[in-house]
Design a protein around this motif. Sequence first.
Motif, PDB file in Angstrom:
ATOM      1  N   MET A  18       3.310  -6.020  42.443  1.00 14.58           N
ATOM      2  CA  MET A  18       1.998  -5.484  43.099  1.00 14.58           C
ATOM      3  C   MET A  18       2.168  -4.419  44.166  1.00 14.58           C
ATOM      4  SD  MET A  18      -1.037  -5.408  42.407  1.00 14.58           S
ATOM      5  CE  MET A  18      -1.128  -6.633  41.075  1.00 14.58           C
ATOM      6  N   ALA A  19       3.116  -4.892  45.033  1.00 17.46           N
ATOM      7  CA  ALA A  19       3.338  -3.910  46.216  1.00 17.46           C
ATOM      8  C   ALA A  19       3.894  -2.820  45.988  1.00 17.46           C
ATOM      9  CB  ALA A  19       4.258  -4.772  47.118  1.00 17.46           C
ATOM     10  N   ASP A  20       4.653  -2.700  44.908  1.00 20.20           N
ATOM     11  CA  ASP A  20       5.144  -1.240  44.548  1.00 20.20           C
ATOM     12  C   ASP A  20       3.974  -0.551  43.648  1.00 20.20           C
ATOM     13  OD1 ASP A  20       7.864  -1.967  44.802  1.00 20.20           O
ATOM     14  OD2 ASP A  20       7.994  -2.641  42.738  1.00 20.20           O
ATOM     15  N   THR A  21       3.225  -1.156  42.921  1.00 18.78           N
ATOM     16  CA  THR A  21       2.100  -0.430  42.535  1.00 18.78           C
ATOM     17  C   THR A  21       1.129   0.120  43.434  1.00 18.78           C
ATOM     18  OG1 THR A  21       2.155  -1.844  40.482  1.00 18.78           O
ATOM     19  CG2 THR A  21      -0.061  -0.658  40.678  1.00 18.78           C
ATOM     20  N   VAL A  22       0.669  -0.609  44.537  1.00 23.69           N
ATOM     21  CA  VAL A  22      -0.138  -0.573  45.679  1.00 23.69           C
ATOM     22  C   VAL A  22       0.476   0.889  46.272  1.00 23.69           C
ATOM     23  CG1 VAL A  22      -1.305  -1.036  47.968  1.00 23.69           C
ATOM     24  CG2 VAL A  22      -1.334  -2.710  45.997  1.00 23.69           C
ATOM     25  N   PHE A  23       1.908   0.866  46.584  1.00 25.45           N
ATOM     26  CA  PHE A  23       2.707   1.918  47.466  1.00 25.45           C
ATOM     27  C   PHE A  23       2.396   3.225  46.422  1.00 25.45           C
ATOM     28  CE2 PHE A  23       6.383   4.189  47.489  1.00 25.45           C
ATOM     29  CZ  PHE A  23       6.342   4.629  48.914  1.00 25.45           C
ATOM     30  N   ILE A  52      -7.251  -7.491  44.862  1.00 28.48           N
ATOM     31  CA  ILE A  52      -5.786  -8.351  45.126  1.00 28.48           C
ATOM     32  C   ILE A  52      -5.533  -8.907  46.139  1.00 28.48           C
ATOM     33  CG2 ILE A  52      -4.580  -6.772  43.390  1.00 28.48           C
ATOM     34  CD1 ILE A  52      -3.438  -5.423  45.781  1.00 28.48           C
ATOM     35  N   SER A  53      -4.579  -9.724  46.717  1.00 26.86           N
ATOM     36  CA  SER A  53      -4.585 -10.260  48.049  1.00 26.86           C
ATOM     37  C   SER A  53      -4.228  -9.223  49.099  1.00 26.86           C
ATOM     38  CB  SER A  53      -3.612 -11.557  47.965  1.00 26.86           C
ATOM     39  OG  SER A  53      -2.190 -11.119  47.766  1.00 26.86           O
ATOM     40  N   ARG A  54      -4.008  -9.549  50.335  1.00 28.61           N
ATOM     41  CA  ARG A  54      -3.705  -8.596  51.089  1.00 28.61           C
ATOM     42  C   ARG A  54      -2.156  -8.475  51.405  1.00 28.61           C
ATOM     43  NH1 ARG A  54      -7.051  -9.786  56.934  1.00 28.61           N
ATOM     44  NH2 ARG A  54      -5.396  -7.978  57.472  1.00 28.61           N
ATOM     45  N   GLN A  55      -1.444  -9.383  50.919  1.00 24.64           N
ATOM     46  CA  GLN A  55      -0.130  -9.474  51.085  1.00 24.64           C
ATOM     47  C   GLN A  55       0.784  -8.170  50.567  1.00 24.64           C
ATOM     48  OE1 GLN A  55       1.656 -11.371  53.419  1.00 24.64           O
ATOM     49  NE2 GLN A  55       3.336  -9.461  53.050  1.00 24.64           N
ATOM     50  N   PRO A  56       0.388  -7.932  49.048  1.00 24.01           N
ATOM     51  CA  PRO A  56       0.916  -6.755  48.574  1.00 24.01           C
ATOM     52  C   PRO A  56       0.652  -5.200  49.573  1.00 24.01           C
ATOM     53  CG  PRO A  56      -0.504  -7.768  47.081  1.00 24.01           C
ATOM     54  CD  PRO A  56      -0.507  -8.586  48.281  1.00 24.01           C
ATOM     55  N   VAL A  57      -0.684  -5.413  49.875  1.00 22.60           N
ATOM     56  CA  VAL A  57      -1.221  -4.368  50.558  1.00 22.60           C
ATOM     57  C   VAL A  57      -0.360  -4.009  51.893  1.00 22.60           C
ATOM     58  CG1 VAL A  57      -3.155  -3.125  51.729  1.00 22.60           C
ATOM     59  CG2 VAL A  57      -3.505  -4.489  49.272  1.00 22.60           C
ATOM     60  N   ARG A  58      -0.278  -5.141  52.491  1.00 19.05           N
ATOM     61  CA  ARG A  58       0.572  -5.132  53.829  1.00 19.05           C
ATOM     62  C   ARG A  58       1.968  -4.744  53.574  1.00 19.05           C
ATOM     63  NH1 ARG A  58      -0.122 -10.158  54.988  1.00 19.05           N
ATOM     64  NH2 ARG A  58      -2.044  -9.812  56.401  1.00 19.05           N
ATOM     65  N   ASP A  59       2.542  -5.064  52.464  1.00 18.96           N
ATOM     66  CA  ASP A  59       4.099  -4.611  52.202  1.00 18.96           C
ATOM     67  C   ASP A  59       3.892  -3.117  51.944  1.00 18.96           C
ATOM     68  OD1 ASP A  59       4.649  -7.108  52.349  1.00 18.96           O
ATOM     69  OD2 ASP A  59       4.940  -7.541  50.315  1.00 18.96           O
ATOM     70  N   ALA A  60       2.881  -2.929  51.278  1.00 22.02           N
ATOM     71  CA  ALA A  60       2.757  -1.223  50.995  1.00 22.02           C
ATOM     72  C   ALA A  60       2.563  -0.490  51.996  1.00 22.02           C
ATOM     73  CB  ALA A  60       1.955  -1.079  49.858  1.00 22.02           C
ATOM     74  N   PHE A  61       1.827  -0.981  53.120  1.00 19.40           N
ATOM     75  CA  PHE A  61       1.524  -0.179  54.350  1.00 19.40           C
ATOM     76  C   PHE A  61       2.871  -0.074  55.115  1.00 19.40           C
ATOM     77  CE2 PHE A  61      -3.194  -0.674  55.453  1.00 19.40           C
ATOM     78  CZ  PHE A  61      -3.582  -0.188  54.076  1.00 19.40           C
ATOM     79  N   PHE A  62       3.606  -1.326  55.232  1.00 16.96           N
ATOM     80  CA  PHE A  62       4.872  -1.138  55.900  1.00 16.96           C
ATOM     81  C   PHE A  62       5.606  -0.171  55.433  1.00 16.96           C
ATOM     82  CE2 PHE A  62       9.122  -2.611  56.637  1.00 16.96           C
ATOM     83  CZ  PHE A  62       9.350  -2.303  57.841  1.00 16.96           C
ATOM     84  N   ARG A  63       5.866  -0.054  54.117  1.00 17.71           N
ATOM     85  CA  ARG A  63       6.860   1.011  53.463  1.00 17.71           C
ATOM     86  C   ARG A  63       6.224   2.583  53.663  1.00 17.71           C
ATOM     87  NH1 ARG A  63       7.421  -0.667  47.294  1.00 17.71           N
ATOM     88  NH2 ARG A  63       8.464   1.327  47.051  1.00 17.71           N
ATOM     89  N   LEU A  64       4.989   2.493  53.778  1.00 16.91           N
ATOM     90  CA  LEU A  64       4.292   4.114  53.944  1.00 16.91           C
ATOM     91  C   LEU A  64       4.435   4.230  55.555  1.00 16.91           C
ATOM     92  CD1 LEU A  64       1.161   3.537  51.845  1.00 16.91           C
ATOM     93  CD2 LEU A  64       2.841   5.152  51.420  1.00 16.91           C
ATOM     94  N   SER A  65       4.521   3.498  56.328  1.00 19.46           N
ATOM     95  CA  SER A  65       4.652   3.747  57.701  1.00 19.46           C
ATOM     96  C   SER A  65       6.300   4.136  57.896  1.00 19.46           C
ATOM     97  CB  SER A  65       4.374   2.421  58.451  1.00 19.46           C
ATOM     98  OG  SER A  65       5.180   1.423  58.541  1.00 19.46           O
ATOM     99  N   GLN A  66       7.086   3.391  57.152  1.00 15.87           N
ATOM    100  CA  GLN A  66       8.629   3.671  57.547  1.00 15.87           C
ATOM    101  C   GLN A  66       8.759   5.310  56.977  1.00 15.87           C
ATOM    102  OE1 GLN A  66       9.101   1.091  59.517  1.00 15.87           O
ATOM    103  NE2 GLN A  66      11.354   1.102  58.463  1.00 15.87           N
ATOM    104  N   LEU A  67       8.010   5.621  55.806  1.00 19.47           N
ATOM    105  CA  LEU A  67       8.209   7.015  55.568  1.00 19.47           C
ATOM    106  C   LEU A  67       7.604   8.090  56.390  1.00 19.47           C
ATOM    107  CD1 LEU A  67       7.718   6.858  51.584  1.00 19.47           C
ATOM    108  CD2 LEU A  67       9.704   7.033  52.716  1.00 19.47           C
ATOM    109  N   GLY A  68       6.576   7.600  57.395  1.00 20.14           N
ATOM    110  CA  GLY A  68       5.970   8.290  58.322  1.00 20.14           C
ATOM    111  C   GLY A  68       4.336   8.757  57.777  1.00 20.14           C
ATOM    112  N   PHE A  69       4.117   8.062  56.730  1.00 17.51           N
ATOM    113  CA  PHE A  69       2.961   8.472  56.350  1.00 17.51           C
ATOM    114  C   PHE A  69       1.684   7.622  57.007  1.00 17.51           C
ATOM    115  CE2 PHE A  69       4.398   9.871  51.990  1.00 17.51           C
ATOM    116  CZ  PHE A  69       3.939  11.282  52.034  1.00 17.51           C
ATOM    117  N   LEU A  70       1.798   6.573  57.587  1.00 14.68           N
ATOM    118  CA  LEU A  70       0.771   5.479  57.887  1.00 14.68           C
ATOM    119  C   LEU A  70       1.288   5.168  59.607  1.00 14.68           C
ATOM    120  CD1 LEU A  70      -0.199   2.844  55.565  1.00 14.68           C
ATOM    121  CD2 LEU A  70      -1.333   4.998  56.093  1.00 14.68           C
TER     122      LEU A  70
END
Length: 231
Positions: A18-23, A52-70
Amino acid sequence: MTDGSALKALEPLKIPSMADTVFEELHQQILSLELPPGTKVSEIEVARALGISRQPVRDAFFRLSQLGFLLIRPQRATVITKISEAAVLKAKFVRIALEMACWKAAIELITDAEIEDLEGILQEQEAAVQANDQKLFHTLDDDFHRRICEIAGHGYVWSMIKEQKAHMDRVRFISLTIGAARKAYDDHIELIDALRARDKAQLEATLTEHLGRIEFILGQIRAEKPEYFQE
C-alpha cells in the motif's frame, strides 16, 4: 516425476505494498504538477482520501522526502518542495557523467536486437509526441535511458541517477509543454544512429547536448514560473 528443482530458480513475485501505491500516486502528481511546488499536504487528508490508515502514507511521505519532493517539518505543515536550481544543476552534472560512461560501454556491447528494442521504445515515443501525452512521453524517456544502462551491464546506475534527479524531473516535465518532447525524440533518433554506426564522437556530442539542454530550459521555465522555484 520431477523433483521441482527448476522452480527454485524462479524469483518470487513482488507485490506492491500500500505504501508503494501511495508513493507512486503522489510521485506522479508531484512530477506532473497536479501538486505544484509549495502545496501543503497532510498525512491525515491523504489517508482519508484513499480510505487507508496513516502508516503507509507516512512511509510514502518519507520516501518522497528522501527524493527531495517533500519537506517534512515537526509540528508544521508538510509541503511540496519548491524546485532548487542548484539541485537541478547538480543532477545534470551527475547524470551526464554516469550516463556518458554507460553509453560508451553500450556502444561496444549493443546487439542488433537491442537496437531494435530501443527503436520500439522510440516508436511509442513518437506516438506520445503526436498525442501530446506528456506523462507517457516522460515514462518512455526514462525507459529509453534506463535500457542503455542495462545494455551497458550497469543497470544499477539508473537507480543512482533517479536518486539525484527529482528536481530535474519536474523541470523536464514542464518543458514537455513547451515543445521539448519533439526535440528530445529527435535527439534519441540521432543517438540510435550513432549506436548503429558505432560512431563514438557523434554519440558523445549528441548526448552532451541532449542532457545539457536542461540548463537552458531551467532558465526559461524559471522566468515563466518563478513561484515554482526556491529563492
